[in-house]
Design an enzyme around this catalytic site. Structure first.
Site, PDB file in Angstrom:
ATOM      1  N   PRO A  62       0.834  -1.208   0.000  1.00 52.27           N
ATOM      2  CA  PRO A  62       0.000   0.000   0.000  1.00 52.27           C
ATOM      3  C   PRO A  62       0.867   1.256   0.000  1.00 52.27           C
ATOM      4  O   PRO A  62       1.833   1.358   0.759  1.00 52.27           O
ATOM      5  CB  PRO A  62      -0.805  -0.137   1.306  1.00 52.27           C
ATOM      6  CG  PRO A  62      -0.848  -1.607   1.564  1.00 52.27           C
ATOM      7  CD  PRO A  62       0.476  -2.135   1.092  1.00 52.27           C
ATOM      8  N   ARG A  63       0.500   2.200  -0.839  1.00 51.51           N
ATOM      9  CA  ARG A  63       1.332   3.371  -1.054  1.00 51.51           C
ATOM     10  C   ARG A  63       1.143   4.416   0.026  1.00 51.51           C
ATOM     11  O   ARG A  63       0.036   4.641   0.502  1.00 51.51           O
ATOM     12  CB  ARG A  63       1.019   4.017  -2.415  1.00 51.51           C
ATOM     13  CG  ARG A  63       1.308   3.104  -3.614  1.00 51.51           C
ATOM     14  CD  ARG A  63       2.778   2.790  -3.767  1.00 51.51           C
ATOM     15  NE  ARG A  63       3.568   4.005  -3.868  1.00 51.51           N
ATOM     16  CZ  ARG A  63       3.739   4.689  -5.016  1.00 51.51           C
ATOM     17  NH1 ARG A  63       3.149   4.279  -6.108  1.00 51.51           N
ATOM     18  NH2 ARG A  63       4.480   5.772  -5.035  1.00 51.51           N
ATOM     19  N   GLN A  64       2.260   5.038   0.432  1.00 49.59           N
ATOM     20  CA  GLN A  64       2.263   6.240   1.265  1.00 49.59           C
ATOM     21  C   GLN A  64       1.568   6.051   2.608  1.00 49.59           C
ATOM     22  O   GLN A  64       0.925   6.949   3.124  1.00 49.59           O
ATOM     23  CB  GLN A  64       1.623   7.397   0.479  1.00 49.59           C
ATOM     24  CG  GLN A  64       2.357   7.689  -0.823  1.00 49.59           C
ATOM     25  CD  GLN A  64       1.574   8.585  -1.755  1.00 49.59           C
ATOM     26  OE1 GLN A  64       0.419   8.898  -1.518  1.00 49.59           O
ATOM     27  NE2 GLN A  64       2.203   9.021  -2.833  1.00 49.59           N
ATOM     28  N   SER A 100      11.205   2.235  -0.328  1.00 46.90           N
ATOM     29  CA  SER A 100      12.500   1.602  -0.065  1.00 46.90           C
ATOM     30  C   SER A 100      12.491   0.130  -0.459  1.00 46.90           C
ATOM     31  O   SER A 100      13.542  -0.428  -0.796  1.00 46.90           O
ATOM     32  CB  SER A 100      12.891   1.768   1.405  1.00 46.90           C
ATOM     33  OG  SER A 100      11.892   1.280   2.263  1.00 46.90           O
ATOM     34  N   GLY A 122       7.199   1.223   1.334  1.00 51.58           N
ATOM     35  CA  GLY A 122       6.940   0.847  -0.058  1.00 51.58           C
ATOM     36  C   GLY A 122       7.995   1.323  -1.028  1.00 51.58           C
ATOM     37  O   GLY A 122       8.429   0.574  -1.911  1.00 51.58           O
ATOM     38  N   ASP A 161      13.975   1.535   7.737  1.00 51.43           N
ATOM     39  CA  ASP A 161      13.317   0.724   6.716  1.00 51.43           C
ATOM     40  C   ASP A 161      14.338   0.005   5.851  1.00 51.43           C
ATOM     41  O   ASP A 161      14.192  -1.177   5.524  1.00 51.43           O
ATOM     42  CB  ASP A 161      12.445   1.598   5.812  1.00 51.43           C
ATOM     43  CG  ASP A 161      11.349   2.310   6.558  1.00 51.43           C
ATOM     44  OD1 ASP A 161      11.386   2.333   7.798  1.00 51.43           O
ATOM     45  OD2 ASP A 161      10.458   2.864   5.893  1.00 51.43           O
TER      46      ASP A 161
END
Length: 344
Positions: A112-114, A121, A119, A168
Site C-alpha cells: 500500500p502506497r504512502q 524503499s 513501499g 526501513d
C-alpha cells in the site's frame, strides 16, 4: 539471463522515529506485501514503466484524480531510475568495476502506497538486489553489508529529496526482525550503525491496520527535525526515550514479557503524539490506535502515519478487532513476519 528479486514491506515495532536522530529501533520485514523486480540482459538499457503505478492514460479525469491521490504523481519509475544512477556511482566510489552488458528492468509492488510500510524503499532494495546479481557483486566481498541500506537511503534523500531514516532500509536489506543501534559515534565513524537480528518466534501475534493516504510520509518529520537541530530539549529528550523503548522491548521479547512489551508500545505512541502534536496527525490515524486500545490491544504507528501495528494475544479479540476496523473503513491484516536465522 533473467534475474528476479523481491523486498518485503516493513513495520516499525519500537523506537521510531529515533532512527533519524541517532536512536535505536526494532522493525520487522513482513510477508503480507512485497515489491518484485525482474531484470534480463538486452541490447540497451530499458526501464519499463509499470502499467498502473506509472500510467499516463486514464479513462476519465475522476480516475486521474483517484490515481494521483493513491499513487502520488511520480509512481515507481523515478525510484528505479534514481537507483540505477546511484548504484553506478556507489560502485565507482568503491572501485567496483561493472561489466559492459546492458539490461531491461521492470518492477511490480502490492505494498500500500504512502502509508508508512516502506513501499518506496522496498522497490529500491529489490532493484539493488537485481543489479548486484546481474553484475555479480556480493556484499562482504566488495563492500561491507551495512553499506547497502545507506545506498538505498541515498537514492531517496540525495536524488529524490525524501526525508527518511535508515530503519526501513536496514530491515529490508537484512530481512527478518532487526534491532538497530544508530549510535552517533558509530554513524559518524562508519556511516552505519550496529544491526542484529531478533528471533521472530519471540514476537506476539501482530496485526496491521491501515487506510489510504496521499502525500509522502517523509514530510511528516520535517518540523521535528528542525526542532531537534535547533537544540529543542523536549525533542532531544524524546528521541533518547524512543531509543530506550527499543532497548527495553528487546529485553521484554527475550524474557517473553508481553505486558511490558505492550506498555512500551503504548508509551511509544503517546510520546510521539506529544512531540508531533495532533495537528500533525490525521484524526483517522489516532482513531486506529484508540480502536485497538479500546479492546485492550497495544498499538502504535508503523511508520509516520496511516498504518498502525499492534498485537493481540487472544484470537477471539483479534477477530473482534478485525471486524471493528473493517466496519470503520480501515484495512486489517494479521501480520506474517519474515523469519530469518541470525547468521543469514
Amino acid at each position: 539471463m533473467i534475474v528476479e528479486t523481491q523486498a518485503y514491506a516493513r513495520v516499525g515495532l519500537m523506537g521510531n522515529p529515533s532512527d533519524i536522530f541517532f536512536g535505536k529501533t526494532i522493525a520487522a520485514a513482513i510477508q503480507n506485501f512485497q515489491a518484485n523486480v525482474r531484470l534480463w540482459e538486452s541490447p540497451g538499457i530499458e526501464l519499463r514503466r509499470h502499467p498502473i503505478h506509472d500510467s499516463t492514460q486514464f479513462e476519465s479525469i475522476a480516475q486521474l484524480e483517484e490515481r494521483a491521490r493513491i499513487e502520488g504523481y511520480y509512481g515507481g519509475m523515478r525510484l528505479v531510475f534514481a537507483t540505477c544512477k546511484k548504484f553506478r556511482e556507489f560502485c565507482d566510489r568503491r572501485g567496483v568495476s561493472l561489466h559492459a552488458r546492458n539490461f531491461t528492468i521492470e518492477y511490480d509492488t502490492n505494498i500500500p502506497r504512502q502509508v508508512g510500510l516502506g513501499g518506496s524503499s522496498a522497490i529500491i532494495t529489490a532493484v539493488i538486489r537485481a543489479l548486484m546479481l546481474f553484475y555479480e557483486i556480493r556484499a562482504g566481498d566488495h563492500f561491507p553489508k551495512p553499506e547497502l541500506p545507506n545506498l538505498t537511503l541515498s537514492v531517496e534523500t540525495e536524488e529524490l529529496d525524501i526525508t527518511a531514516g535508515l530503519q526501513d532500509r536496514v530491515v529490508q536489506a537484512y530481512g527478518g526482525t532487526v534491532f538497530m543501534d544508530f549510535d552517533e559515534a558509530l554513524m559518524l565513524e562508519y556511516g552505519y550503525g550496529d544491526y542484529s537480528r531478533i528471533d521472530g518466534r519471540t514476537l506476539p501475534p501482530l496485526f496491521l491496520a491501515y487506510r489510504s493516504a496521499s502525500g509522502e510520509s517523509g514530510k511528516v518529520h520535517n518540523n521535528v527535525r528542525f526542532r531537534y537541530e535547533a537544540g529543542d530539549r523536549e525533542v532531544i529528550d524524546a528521541m533518547k526515550r524512543f531509543a530506550q523503548f527499543a532497548v527495553e522491548a528487546r529485553h521484554a521479547l527475550k524474557e517473553g514479557d508481553m505486558d511490558t512489551l505492550g506498555s512500551l508500545m503504548n508509551e511509544n505512541f503517546d510520546l510521539r503524539r506529544k512531540i508531533f502534536g495532533d495537528k500533525a496527525m490525521d484524526p483517522r490515524d489516532i482513531e486506529m490506535v484508540e480502536l485497538a486500545r479500546s479492546l485492550g490491544c497495544p498499538a502504535k504507528f508503523s511508520g509516520s502515519r496511516a498504518a498502525v501495528v499492534g498485537f493481540c494475544l487472544d484470537e477471539l479479540i483479534m477477530r473482534r478487532l478485525a471486524r471493528a476496523y473493517q466496519e470503520k473503513g480501515f484495512s486489517f491484516e494479521p501480520i506474517r513476519v519474515e523469519m530469518r536465522n541470525a547468521d543469514e
